[in-house]
Scaffold this motif. Structure first.
Motif: not given
Length: 226
Positions: A98-103, A131-140, A171-175, A178-183
């Motif tokens: 889990a890493i974004s293209l921005t990173e 494959g699609p990126t799963d937002p949950k993979d960013f959480v840990p 249609g939203k950025s996975p990272s 995920a970050a919003a859910s962490v917040y």
């Protein structure tokens, strides 16, 4: 070693670095495919993986993708830096890191816009199973970098599962999602982190965090006062 020898060695090192940088940003031509580009690209892929703390397997896959790309026309008139960045990101997608293209682009010597275009073209040309990126993979990783508890991490994943079941992530950025859910979870679990802190970890804007957060709590029927 004398001062003159030391100075000479530094000049040689700087010259080598400048030469590599020139090649890195030069657009790839047909005659360069198997000669100058591969050693420089491998060095750039190695540097990116080290800077981003990526596993050796990701580096190996990225180099393999680059070598395959050399046999196609998709890299014509692209810089080595753009292609190397795209292959590292593609490798992360394949290996489910889990890493974004921005990173990746931020650590690279190129911009996100160009790297994104090259990534899309390489993925299509080589039929990569990204494959699609799963937002949950960013959480840990986000929770670890924000020093949040395991309880908060688990709750953030629950929020993601609930909102993703509603299709809110489409249609939203996975990272960012995920970050919003962490917040949101950090607030609910009395481990509040600022939007600035969360945005910095996810490398997205504070406004994006705020928007995704409000969408998520609204979908779950939670008010901001709770």
């Amino acid at each position: 070693m004398t001062d003159s020898n030391t100075h000479s060695r530094r000049m040689d090192d700087n010259s080598a670095t400048n030469f590599d940088d020139q090649i890195l940003h030069r657009r790839i031509k047909t005659a360069e495919r198997g000669s100058e580009t591969l050693p420089v690209a491998k060095a750039e892929i190695n540097r990116l993986c080290a800077e981003l703390s990526l596993d050796d397997s990701i580096e190996t896959v990225a180099q393999a993708i680059y070598r395959r790309s050399l046999q196609t026309d998709v890299i014509q008139n692209r810089t080595i830096a753009e292609v190397a960045t795209a292959t590292v990101y593609a490798s992360c997608r394949i290996e489910r890191r889990a890493i974004s293209l921005t990173e990746v682009a931020s650590a690279a010597a190129t911009g996100k816009k160009h790297a994104s275009r090259v990534y899309s073209e390489i993925s299509r040309e080589l039929s990569l199973n990204t494959g699609p990126t799963d937002p949950k993979d960013f959480v840990p990783r986000f929770c670890d970098e924000l020093d949040l508890s395991k309880k908060t991490e688990e709750k953030a994943i629950e929020i993601l599962e609930e909102t993703m079941d509603k299709g809110l992530h489409s249609g939203k950025s996975p990272s960012a999602f995920a970050a919003a859910s962490v917040y949101a979870t950090a607030l609910l679990c009395n481990e509040a982190r600022t939007q600035t802190e969360v945005a910095a970890v996810a490398m997205v804007s504070e406004n994006t965090i705020r928007t995704r957060y409000q969408e998520q709590i609204h979908a779950m029927g939670i008010t901001e006062d709770e």
